[in-house]
Design a protein around this motif. Sequence first.
Motif, mmCIF file in Angstrom:
data_model
loop_
_atom_site.group_PDB
_atom_site.id
_atom_site.type_symbol
_atom_site.label_atom_id
_atom_site.label_comp_id
_atom_site.label_asym_id
_atom_site.label_seq_id
_atom_site.Cartn_x
_atom_site.Cartn_y
_atom_site.Cartn_z
ATOM 1 N N LEU A 34 28.751 5.248 36.563
ATOM 2 C CA LEU A 34 29.174 6.447 37.824
ATOM 3 C C LEU A 34 29.371 5.915 39.017
ATOM 4 O O LEU A 34 28.651 5.386 39.630
ATOM 5 N N CYS A 89 23.131 12.049 26.620
ATOM 6 C CA CYS A 89 22.258 11.441 27.255
ATOM 7 C C CYS A 89 22.408 9.627 26.504
ATOM 8 O O CYS A 89 22.364 8.111 27.151
ATOM 9 N N ALA A 92 16.669 15.058 33.820
ATOM 10 C CA ALA A 92 17.092 15.453 33.051
ATOM 11 C C ALA A 92 18.635 16.288 33.503
ATOM 12 O O ALA A 92 19.666 16.386 33.027
ATOM 13 N N GLY A 150 16.081 7.077 39.628
ATOM 14 C CA GLY A 150 17.344 7.335 39.980
ATOM 15 C C GLY A 150 17.563 5.632 41.221
ATOM 16 O O GLY A 150 16.342 5.583 41.671
HETATM 17 C C1 HEC Z 1 27.606 8.895 32.348
HETATM 18 C C2 HEC Z 1 26.356 8.505 32.126
HETATM 19 C C3 HEC Z 1 24.877 9.336 31.771
HETATM 20 C C4 HEC Z 1 24.442 9.966 31.139
HETATM 21 C C5 HEC Z 1 25.164 10.066 30.552
HETATM 22 C C6 HEC Z 1 22.966 10.135 30.787
HETATM 23 N N1 HEC Z 1 22.692 8.969 32.359
HETATM 24 FE FE1 HEC Z 1 20.484 9.397 32.855
HETATM 25 N N2 HEC Z 1 21.847 7.554 34.605
HETATM 26 C C7 HEC Z 1 22.855 6.936 34.596
HETATM 27 C C8 HEC Z 1 22.533 6.845 35.714
HETATM 28 C C9 HEC Z 1 23.618 6.498 36.436
HETATM 29 C C10 HEC Z 1 21.420 6.746 35.970
HETATM 30 C C11 HEC Z 1 21.349 6.435 37.823
HETATM 31 C C12 HEC Z 1 21.208 7.741 38.664
HETATM 32 C C13 HEC Z 1 21.167 7.274 40.053
HETATM 33 O O1 HEC Z 1 21.013 6.471 40.389
HETATM 34 O O2 HEC Z 1 21.265 8.527 41.002
HETATM 35 C C14 HEC Z 1 20.442 7.855 35.402
HETATM 36 C C15 HEC Z 1 19.337 7.948 35.226
HETATM 37 C C16 HEC Z 1 18.785 8.418 34.276
HETATM 38 C C17 HEC Z 1 17.383 8.372 34.745
HETATM 39 C C18 HEC Z 1 16.068 7.808 35.783
HETATM 40 C C19 HEC Z 1 15.229 6.351 35.269
HETATM 41 C C20 HEC Z 1 14.517 5.633 36.727
HETATM 42 O O3 HEC Z 1 14.237 4.756 36.451
HETATM 43 O O4 HEC Z 1 14.336 6.635 37.835
HETATM 44 C C21 HEC Z 1 16.195 9.131 33.069
HETATM 45 C C22 HEC Z 1 14.914 10.003 33.456
HETATM 46 C C23 HEC Z 1 17.356 9.229 32.759
HETATM 47 N N3 HEC Z 1 18.632 9.462 33.512
HETATM 48 C C24 HEC Z 1 17.161 10.185 31.348
HETATM 49 C C25 HEC Z 1 18.185 10.526 31.655
HETATM 50 C C26 HEC Z 1 18.618 12.301 30.449
HETATM 51 C C27 HEC Z 1 17.327 12.713 29.563
HETATM 52 C C28 HEC Z 1 19.764 12.317 29.562
HETATM 53 C C29 HEC Z 1 20.140 13.516 29.377
HETATM 54 C C30 HEC Z 1 20.515 14.804 29.450
HETATM 55 C C31 HEC Z 1 21.350 11.236 30.486
HETATM 56 N N4 HEC Z 1 20.077 10.664 31.644
HETATM 57 C C32 HEC Z 1 22.399 11.156 30.682
HETATM 58 C C33 HEC Z 1 23.399 7.584 33.381
HETATM 59 C C34 HEC Z 1 23.637 8.076 32.580
#
Ligand code: HEC
Length: 462
Positions: A122, A98, A266, A254
Motif C-alpha cells: 500500500l 483480508c 481490522a 502496523g
Molecule cells: C490491501 C492489502 C491489505 C488488506 C486487504 C488487509 N491488510 Fe492488514 N495490513 C496490510 C498492510 C500494508 C499492513 C501494515 C499497515 C501499516 O503499517 O500501517 C497491515 C497490517 C495489519 C495488521 C497489523 C500487523 C502488525 O504486525 O502490526 C493486522 C492485525 C492486519 N493487517 C489485519 C487485517 C485484517 C483483519 C484485514 C481485513 C479486514 C486486513 N488486514 C486487510 C495490508 C492489508
Amino acid sequence: MIVGAAAVLSLAVGGSIACTPQFGQRDLTLIFDKNLGGTTTAFSAGSNAFELSARNLTNEERRRFEVGDSFFTQNWVTAPASTEARDGLGPTFNAQSCSSCHSRDGRAKPPEHDGDPERGLLLRLSVPGPDGPVDEPLYGDQLQDRAINGVQPEGRIGITYETIHGSYPDGTPYSLQKPIYAILDPAYGGVAADVMISPRIAQTIVGMGLLEAIPEARIRALADPADSDGDGISGRVNMVRDLRRGEVVPGRFGWKANQPSVEQQAAGAFHGDIGITTTLFPTENCPEGQTACSLAPDGGSPEAPDDRLLKVAFYVQTLAVPAMRNVEDPTVQRGAGLFVDVGCSSCHVPRHTTDNAHSLAPLRGQTIYPYTDLLLHDMGPGLADGRPDGLASGSEWRTPPLWGIGLVKVVNGHTRFLHDGRARGLEEAILWHGGEGQASRDRFLQLSMEDRMALLKFLESL
Ligand code: HEC
Ligand code: HEC
C-alpha cells in the motif's frame, strides 16, 4: 564491542538474573523457548503454519475463530447484491478480502511488474499541514488502485530500483535494492507536489492478541526516549487515539505502531483497504471531488456490523504463533547468543509476559518470545519514508516481531522483508539497519562468516 552483552541482555529482558556473555553459560531461556507463544503455540512448520488457532482455545472459542476466519477470507462484492451480508466493496479499494493481502495469514511481497496480481503493498499519503501532516487533498490518506464499475481507481503504484553495492570487512560483497515510488496515472488530478508517500507491505499476523496483551507498563518501561542509559538506542512509544475507548493510548500495530488494537487495525483495513464501513470508521472513503465514489450505492450503514468486526478481530487475536524449530541445534543456540551479543535484542526484545487480567482468557499470563519492544526507533535515512505518522517521525519504525519469520518462505513462497519488502532475505534486512540500529548492524558485519550464518540460522528457526 561486545562488552555490553550482559548489560544488553539484562536491559532486554529486564531481569536481575546473572548471566555471562560467554556462550554455554548463559541462560538461553531468556532468549528463546520452543513455545514462542506460550501455551497458545501451534506445531506446524508447513504451509499452514500461520493459519492455526491458539492451541488452548475452548471448543466455543474455536467455533468463533472459524467464523472469524470465514469473514477474513471471503471476498466482498459490489452493492447492491443478493449476498447482502458481504456487499459494499469500495467504491475504491485495494483488495476484496483480508486474506488477499495476508495470504495464509502471512506476509506479502512487492509487485514485480505491472499487472502483478500481488495486492499487499500500500501507499499511505499525506501533505504537510499547519499543525502536522494532513491527507493528500485529492487522494486522501491511501492510494486505492482499484474501484467498482463506474468509479475510477485513484492511480497505480510505480516502483523503480536503485542498486547499492557494499562489502563485508572480510571482503564478501553484497548488494541492496533501494525502491523509489511514484503514483502513476492519477485519475483525479495532479498529486500534490509536496506529497509524502509511505509504502507498507502486509505483515504476518500470528500472535497479534499476545502483543495486545503485553502490559502497557512493560512497553513504557522499555522506552528510553532520551537515551538516558547512553547505549545509542532510544525507543519511543507512539501515542494514538483508541476510538473504542475514547482515549489516547500506546500504538502497537502496523509498521509505525499507528493502531492501538487489533479491532481498530481490522476496522482501519476494512475502511482503507476494502472500502467497508464499520462503527469505528462509518464514512465511505471518498475524498472531496471523487463524485462517482460519493454517489455509489453502499452496502448498509455500517457495511460490517460490530459483531462481524469483532469476530474478525477475535480470529486475528487468536492465531497461534508457530513453534520454534531446531532448538537443540548447537549452531542455532550459538546464533541466539550472537543475537544478544551484537545488540539485536536491545530492540527485538526476546521475552515478555502477558497481562494476567487480559480480556481474552487464553492469552493471559503467557511467557512469549515475539522479539519486539513495540517501540519506535529511528532507523536512519536509508529506511526513512519521510512521512510522519502520529508521533512517529519520517525515519522511525516500530520494531517488528520476528516470531514466525523463518516460515515465511514455506508459507508465502518468498523471503521479502522490511516495511516495503525491499530486503530479498534476512541478511539484507539486517544490512539495511541504520540510525539506532547502525551499531548493531556494524557488529553483525564484523562477525566471521560462520558467526553470521549461525545468527541467520537462529532467525530461520523462529
Ligand atoms: C490491501 C492489502 C491489505 C488488506 C486487504 C488487509 N491488510 Fe492488514 N495490513 C496490510 C498492510 C500494508 C499492513 C501494515 C499497515 C501499516 O503499517 O500501517 C497491515 C497490517 C495489519 C495488521 C497489523 C500487523 C502488525 O504486525 O502490526 C493486522 C492485525 C492486519 N493487517 C489485519 C487485517 C485484517 C483483519 C484485514 C481485513 C479486514 C486486513 N488486514 C486487510 C495490508 C492489508
Ligand atoms: C534500534 C533497534 C533495532 C536493532 C538494534 C535491530 N533491529 Fe531489526 N528492526 C528494527 C526495526 C525498527 C525494523 C523495521 C525497519 C523497517 O521495516 O524499515 C527492523 C527489522 C528487522 C527485520 C525484518 C523484519 C520484518 O518483518 O521484515 C529483521 C529480520 C531484523 N530487524 C533483524 C535484526 C537483527 C538480526 C538485528 C541485530 C543484528 C537487529 N534486527 C537489530 C529495529 C532494530
